[in-house]
Design an enzyme around this catalytic site. Structure first.
Site, mmCIF file in Angstrom:
data_model
loop_
_atom_site.group_PDB
_atom_site.id
_atom_site.type_symbol
_atom_site.label_atom_id
_atom_site.label_comp_id
_atom_site.label_asym_id
_atom_site.label_seq_id
_atom_site.Cartn_x
_atom_site.Cartn_y
_atom_site.Cartn_z
ATOM 1 N N SER A 1 0.849 -1.129 -0.043
ATOM 2 C CA SER A 1 -0.078 -0.040 0.033
ATOM 3 C C SER A 1 0.812 1.277 0.017
ATOM 4 C CB SER A 1 -1.043 -0.012 1.287
ATOM 5 O OG SER A 1 -0.276 0.162 2.402
ATOM 6 N N HIS B 1 -3.415 -6.118 2.632
ATOM 7 C CA HIS B 1 -2.390 -7.045 3.205
ATOM 8 C C HIS B 1 -3.225 -8.381 3.497
ATOM 9 C CE1 HIS B 1 0.524 -3.750 5.008
ATOM 10 N NE2 HIS B 1 0.532 -3.767 3.587
ATOM 11 N N GLU C 1 -4.621 -2.441 9.332
ATOM 12 C CA GLU C 1 -3.931 -3.026 10.227
ATOM 13 C C GLU C 1 -4.502 -2.891 11.696
ATOM 14 O OE1 GLU C 1 0.429 -1.578 9.993
ATOM 15 O OE2 GLU C 1 0.255 -1.910 8.082
ATOM 16 N N GLU D 1 1.741 -9.166 7.068
ATOM 17 C CA GLU D 1 2.577 -8.917 8.049
ATOM 18 C C GLU D 1 2.475 -9.960 9.266
ATOM 19 O OE1 GLU D 1 2.063 -4.824 8.995
ATOM 20 O OE2 GLU D 1 2.971 -4.266 6.964
ATOM 21 N N ASP E 1 -4.050 1.418 11.555
ATOM 22 C CA ASP E 1 -3.584 1.828 10.253
ATOM 23 C C ASP E 1 -4.660 1.443 9.136
ATOM 24 O OD1 ASP E 1 -2.164 2.661 8.155
ATOM 25 O OD2 ASP E 1 -0.844 1.357 7.967
ATOM 26 N N GLU F 1 -3.250 5.620 12.080
ATOM 27 C CA GLU F 1 -2.311 6.123 11.045
ATOM 28 C C GLU F 1 -3.143 6.427 9.842
ATOM 29 O OE1 GLU F 1 0.623 3.281 10.817
ATOM 30 O OE2 GLU F 1 0.894 3.388 8.733
ATOM 31 N N ASP G 1 1.675 8.504 7.339
ATOM 32 C CA ASP G 1 2.517 7.509 6.762
ATOM 33 C C ASP G 1 2.381 7.908 5.307
ATOM 34 O OD1 ASP G 1 3.672 5.224 5.381
ATOM 35 O OD2 ASP G 1 2.312 3.954 5.915
ATOM 36 N N LYS H 1 9.648 5.370 7.563
ATOM 37 C CA LYS H 1 10.115 4.195 6.548
ATOM 38 C C LYS H 1 11.503 4.407 5.743
ATOM 39 C CE LYS H 1 5.419 2.139 5.840
ATOM 40 N NZ LYS H 1 4.272 2.369 5.148
ATOM 41 N N HIS I 1 8.653 -1.153 9.544
ATOM 42 C CA HIS I 1 8.900 -2.020 8.308
ATOM 43 C C HIS I 1 8.175 -1.696 7.306
ATOM 44 C CE1 HIS I 1 5.376 -4.996 9.353
ATOM 45 N NE2 HIS I 1 5.061 -3.600 9.426
ATOM 46 N N LYS J 1 7.045 -0.255 14.657
ATOM 47 C CA LYS J 1 5.926 -1.129 13.895
ATOM 48 C C LYS J 1 6.580 -2.105 13.044
ATOM 49 C CE LYS J 1 2.992 -0.016 10.247
ATOM 50 N NZ LYS J 1 1.586 0.699 9.755
#
Ligand code: PGA
Ligand code: ZN
Length: 414
Positions: free
Chosen positions: A39, A151, A160, A203, A239, A280, A306, A331, A359, A382
């Site tokens: 993403s 994800h 998330e 993840e 997130d 997030e 993010d 990131k 990550h 994270k």
């Protein structure tokens, strides 16, 4: 001095090629591998892929590997400790805003390997090399235990659902609390949604067949309780990665179409009903104004940018100016050098932002971000579920760092 640089194509945790770089100096060695997102934000630095459909569906990174060769001819003989000079030299060589000439994956591989080779040459741990002698704080792990969005193959819009063991005394205890809750969640999901509901997403978080945000939130609350913890011990981080369910005008989630105002109200209601510490990317990546509104409304919640900020000091500066958030997701591959990532962190924290080192959804065994989190004194790290090797590699590295620091180690108090 740098003697030799080797780059190669290896596999990441999604089974796609990525860049790994080895750097040899007279006295040391450094190896680093580059992660990759699913993403991804529009404004991220460019991840160079070959586009040659005859290899890895076009996802090969041989061009980037070749570009490390070009970089290497300039760096050979340089003092490996000159991280910033080396990073700036690579920016100059590339000459573009988004690193599209050499590829952010080529540049970042070198940047991280340089730092590791320097630390090794000096015989100090990476976190201390990057952060100095006063690096002692261990971040709160924000553990992604339930996956949705891009994800996972379920209908959850929010990407998330993370647990944050803020009540732990040490990082080690936090990991134990996280792992216990993760298992309690897996068991609950299997009981309530069948055996396949404990299958995992990118993840390592479970990816149960669920449709509604509150369903996932309730499952988390049950797991925290069954593991023997309270709302004081473990908070929840979300997130939304909302760019992924934005249609250009509205947001599609939980079987509804919501305006930005309705989505704002939705988040406020969630925060009122659950122990949420951070959200997030609650809105799409250009919506500075909606971010600003929500940050104003939820002043006790950390609103993290993010895709909004993409670890880019210019976008962060814009966000600071308008009060669009109070947290930065960092990131390293969004920006492409360690030096610029550290600049981004400094800018954000100087302006009172919480710092989350992160990550990507495709990772490798590389653990640079664990050391970086300690070096920067980050509030959180994270890096996925407390499961799957590419995720636990980072958490395990932090366990080692905490052990090495001994009595000097301090777990972050939020
Ligand atoms: P990505 O997801 O690595 O797929 O972009 C992580 C995130 O959105 O935080
Ligand atoms: Zn995100």
């Amino acid at each position: 001095a740098i003697r030799k640089i080797i780059a190669r194509e290896i596999l990441d945790s999604r089974g796609n090629p990525t860049v790994e770089v080895d750097i040899f100096t007279d006295k040391g060695f450094g190896r680093a591998a580059v992660p990759s997102g699913a993403s991804t934000g529009t404004h991220e630095a460019l991840e160079m892929r070959d586009g040659d459909k005859s290899r890895f569906m076009g996802k090969g990174v041989l061009k980037a590997v070749e570009n490390v060769g070009k970089i290497s001819s300039t760096l050979i003989g340089m003092d490996v400790r000159k991280q910033r000079e080396i990073d700036m030299l690579m920016l100059e060589m590339d000459g573009t805003d988004n690193k599209s000439n050499l590829g952010a994956n080529a540049i970042l591989g070198v940047s991280m390997a340089v730092a590791k080779a320097a630390a090794d040459s000096l015989n100090v741990p990476l976190y201390r090399y990057l952060g100095g002698s006063n690096s002692f704080s261990l971040p709160v792990p924000t553990l992604n235990v339930l996956n949705g969005g891009k994800h996972a193959g379920n209908d959850l819009a929010i990407q998330e659902f993370m647990i944050q063991p803020v009540g732990a005394e040490t990082f080690k205890e936090a990991i134990q609390m996280g792992a216990e809750t993760y298992h309690a969640l897996g068991k609950y999901l299997q009981e309530s949604y069948g055996a396949s509901s404990a299958n995992v997403g990118f993840e390592g978080g479970y990816a149960p067949k669920m449709e509604k945000t509150t369903e996932a939130m309730d499952a988390l609350m049950i797991a925290i309780d069954r593991a023997g913890y309270s709302e004081e011990d473990i908070k929840i981080g979300l997130d939304a990665a909302a760019s992924e369910f934005f249609d250009g005008e509205n947001y599609k989630l939980d079987g509804e179409v919501m305006t930005p105002e309705e989505l704002t109200a939705f988040y406020i209601e969630l925060v009122n009903n659950y122990p949420i510490l951070s959200i997030e990317d609650p809105f799409h990546e250009e919506s500075f104004e909606d971010f600003e509104n929500l940050t104003g409304e939820l002043w006790e919640t950390i609103i993290v940018g993010d895709d909004l900020f993409v670890t880019n000091p210019e976008r962060i500066a814009k966000g600071i100016e308008c009060g669009a958030a109070n947290g930065l997701l960092l990131k390293v591959n969004q920006i492409g050098t360690l030096s610029e990532a550290i600049d981004a962190a400094t800018l954000a924290t100087r302006n009172g932002f919480s710092l989350f080192v992160s990550h990507r959804s495709a990772e490798t065994e590389d653990t640079t971000i664990a050391d970086l989190a300690v070096a920067l004194g980050a509030d959180m790290i994270k890096t996925g579920a407390p499961a799957r090797g590419e995720r636990t590699a980072k958490y395990n590295q932090l366990l080692r760092i905490e052990e090495e620091l001994g009595d000097a180690a301090e777990y972050v108090r939020l």
